[in-house]
Design a protein around this motif. Structure first.
Motif, short mmCIF file in Angstrom:
data_model
loop_
_atom_site.label_atom_id
_atom_site.label_comp_id
_atom_site.label_asym_id
_atom_site.label_seq_id
_atom_site.Cartn_x
_atom_site.Cartn_y
_atom_site.Cartn_z
N VAL A 62 0.86 -1.18 0.00
CA VAL A 62 0.00 0.00 0.00
C VAL A 62 0.89 1.23 0.00
CG1 VAL A 62 -1.81 1.29 1.18
CG2 VAL A 62 -1.81 -1.21 1.28
N SER A 108 -2.91 0.70 -3.89
CA SER A 108 -2.66 -0.61 -3.30
C SER A 108 -2.73 -1.69 -4.36
CB SER A 108 -3.68 -0.89 -2.18
OG SER A 108 -5.00 -0.76 -2.66
N LEU A 130 -8.42 -2.23 -0.03
CA LEU A 130 -7.87 -2.16 1.33
C LEU A 130 -8.56 -3.13 2.29
CD1 LEU A 130 -7.37 1.69 1.74
CD2 LEU A 130 -5.64 -0.05 1.28
#
Length: 266
Positions: A64, A105, A109
């Motif tokens: 990330v 990312s 997430l």
């Protein structure tokens, strides 16, 4: 691009502590294709590349990238119609609001990290800390200190308004597939800076997630600076504010008088 990525991988051998809470294990190193972005009068945005390498990366690990701009205090008000006139009311002051916030990312997430881990690191727009201290107080519940808002529902609306407006100006962004994994633990991600990018010092943090929590991280700095005549005016305005104000008023009067004189002659 291959040469910088190879250099990043070799640099891991001499990197100091980059892990979160561990002395050994995976390590992360990152770099930018451009460490300073210059803003001139014709600035229409920029796109820079963040690249790097990870050691001891497992197949199920995720990366990330979070880019944060300089923090600022922000006063938010609600528009209300009063006697047919729209008036700003009910101001709420937020502290340390990032002027720019971008997340990229390898996956969404919610599939990468646990809620507590994302909230603790402030990763994702949902977990971005937007504090309004004037409307909050600290209480002890079951032996744990918690922050309670006196007008919780209104503060939530204000926070959503901040996020909505920043998204509109492309200053807040979240991309669930923005990190590209390459061979040998190498990675890259694009960082887009819109025309309204604020000036200041930025930080790009790279987190390596394993089993729902970050196990390593690396950080790199980015500077956004005024350049040319804009830089001279910007520095003058911030170092000699009162003189800049007087100069602006004098120039306005001068140009106004000049325009009036020209039209009177015609």
């Amino acid at each position: 691009m291959i040469a910088p990525l190879a250099a990043a991988l070799l640099a891991l051998q001499g990197q100091p502590d980059l892990e979160i809470g561990r002395d050994t294990g995976p390590r992360v190193v990152a770099a930018l294709s451009q460490e300073v972005v210059e803003i001139r009068s014709d600035f229409a945005g920029a796109e820079i590349i963040l690249f790097g390498a990870v050691t001891d990366m497992a197949d199920d690990d995720d990366l990330v990238v979070v880019v944060r701009g300089p923090a600022m205090d922000l006063r938010v008000m609600r528009k209300e119609r009063t006697f047919g006139i729209w008036i700003n009311r009910s101001p709420v002051r937020f502290e340390d609001v990032p002027s720019y916030y971008s997340v990229a990312s390898t996956r969404p997430l919610q599939e990468i990290g646990a809620f507590s881990a994302l909230r603790r690191e402030g990763i994702g727009l949902e977990h971005l800390r937007l504090s309004a201290p004037e409307t909050e107080r600290t209480e002890v519940r079951l032996g744990v200190e918690v922050t309670v808002s006196d007008i919780a529902s209104e503060v939530i609306e204000y926070r959503e308004a901040i996020s909505r407006n920043r998204r509109r100006d492309r200053l807040f962004n979240e991309t669930t597939t923005g990190v590209q994994m390459l061979e040998g633990g190498l990675f890259r991600a694009n960082v887009a800076l819109p025309p309204a990018t604020p000036v200041g010092d930025y930080t790009a943090d790279v987190y390596l997630f394993r089993d729902g929590r970050p196990v390593a991280s690396g950080s790199v700095a980015l500077g956004v600076r005024k350049a040319g005549l804009e830089r001279v005016i910007y520095n003058f305005a911030h170092t000699h504010g009162w003189l800049y104000g007087l100069t602006a008023v004098a120039l306005a009067l001068l140009f106004g008088w000049g325009a009036a004189a020209i039209f009177n002659r015609r």
